[in-house]
Design a protein around this motif. Structure first.
Motif, PDB file in Angstrom:
ATOM      1  N   LEU A  40       0.870  -0.759   0.028  1.00  0.00           N
ATOM      2  CA  LEU A  40       0.204   0.130  -0.018  1.00  0.00           C
ATOM      3  C   LEU A  40       0.779   1.900  -0.056  1.00  0.00           C
ATOM      4  CD1 LEU A  40      -2.621  -0.877   2.543  1.00  0.00           C
ATOM      5  CD2 LEU A  40      -2.992  -0.827  -0.397  1.00  0.00           C
ATOM      6  N   ALA A  41       2.047   1.249   0.428  1.00  0.00           N
ATOM      7  CA  ALA A  41       2.701   1.857   0.659  1.00  0.00           C
ATOM      8  C   ALA A  41       3.550   2.695  -0.456  1.00  0.00           C
ATOM      9  CB  ALA A  41       3.861   2.178   2.057  1.00  0.00           C
ATOM     10  N   PHE A  78       0.887   4.242  -3.244  1.00  0.00           N
ATOM     11  CA  PHE A  78       0.733   5.423  -2.214  1.00  0.00           C
ATOM     12  C   PHE A  78       2.010   6.476  -2.775  1.00  0.00           C
ATOM     13  CE2 PHE A  78       1.924   9.014   0.881  1.00  0.00           C
ATOM     14  CZ  PHE A  78       0.044   9.847   1.044  1.00  0.00           C
ATOM     15  N   ASN A  79       3.142   5.639  -2.455  1.00  0.00           N
ATOM     16  CA  ASN A  79       3.974   6.921  -2.995  1.00  0.00           C
ATOM     17  C   ASN A  79       4.401   7.102  -4.422  1.00  0.00           C
ATOM     18  OD1 ASN A  79       4.722   7.827  -0.542  1.00  0.00           O
ATOM     19  ND2 ASN A  79       5.828   5.248  -0.747  1.00  0.00           N
ATOM     20  N   TRP A 101       1.554   7.161  -7.057  1.00  0.00           N
ATOM     21  CA  TRP A 101       0.459   7.918  -7.023  1.00  0.00           C
ATOM     22  C   TRP A 101       0.848   9.378  -6.463  1.00  0.00           C
ATOM     23  CZ3 TRP A 101      -2.187  10.489  -2.820  1.00  0.00           C
ATOM     24  CH2 TRP A 101      -3.521  11.382  -3.797  1.00  0.00           C
ATOM     25  N   ARG A 102       1.575   9.200  -5.208  1.00  0.00           N
ATOM     26  CA  ARG A 102       2.105  11.055  -5.037  1.00  0.00           C
ATOM     27  C   ARG A 102       3.201  11.355  -5.747  1.00  0.00           C
ATOM     28  NH1 ARG A 102       3.868  11.994   0.917  1.00  0.00           N
ATOM     29  NH2 ARG A 102       3.439  14.490   0.773  1.00  0.00           N
TER      30      ARG A 102
END
Length: 147
Positions: free
Chosen positions: A46-47, A50-51, A53-54
């Motif tokens: 998940l991290a 997220f990274n 995407w960010r």
């Protein structure tokens, strides 16, 4: 002999999975081990998503997808534990767990090509960095077809 007598007296059904005729796969998935694996892999996966995407870095998407497939394989151990005779669940679990490292290796080859170009060391590679990932994908797919 005393243990067998006590089991017969209490009516305990302690058949080993490898000897159970109702379990053609001879495998019972371990819920505690699947939970430990998910506790480690799911937050990291998940991290990664997220990274990506960010911050971008879509070249790492292969690694995140491989982690998601591995988590899916571990999650399939839960229904396999309660339905040990289900070949469909077993095949799905096995495929997700066995094929996910291929995504990790593909990410490594992509990073190798990018890193050697970034530090201007591509002359030390036997294969051009632009073709490294293509050769890996071709060799990986050919080994899948052979197997």
């Amino acid at each position: 002999m005393l243990v067998a007598f006590c089991e017969a007296a209490t009516g305990a059904d302690t058949v080993d999975p490898k000897d159970d005729i109702r379990n053609p796969l001879r495998y019972i998935a371990s819920i505690p081990l699947a939970s430990v694996g998910l506790a480690f892999y799911l937050p990291v996966t998940l991290a990664m998503f997220f990274n990506i995407w960010r911050r971008g870095g879509k070249y790492m998407l292969c690694m995140a997808i491989g982690g998601a497939f591995y988590c899916a394989g571990l999650a399939l151990r839960y229904p396999l534990h309660s339905q040990p005779d289900s070949t469909g669940i077993y095949i799905g679990m096995y495929m997700f767990i066995i094929l996910s490292p291929c995504a990790f290796i593909a990410t490594t080859y992509m990073l190798l090509g990018r890193l050697t170009r970034e530090v201007q060391m591509s002359r030390y590679l036997l294969v051009k960095p632009t073709k490294l990932t293509k050769y890996f994908v071709i060799s990986d797919c050919s080994t899948f077809f052979i197997q």
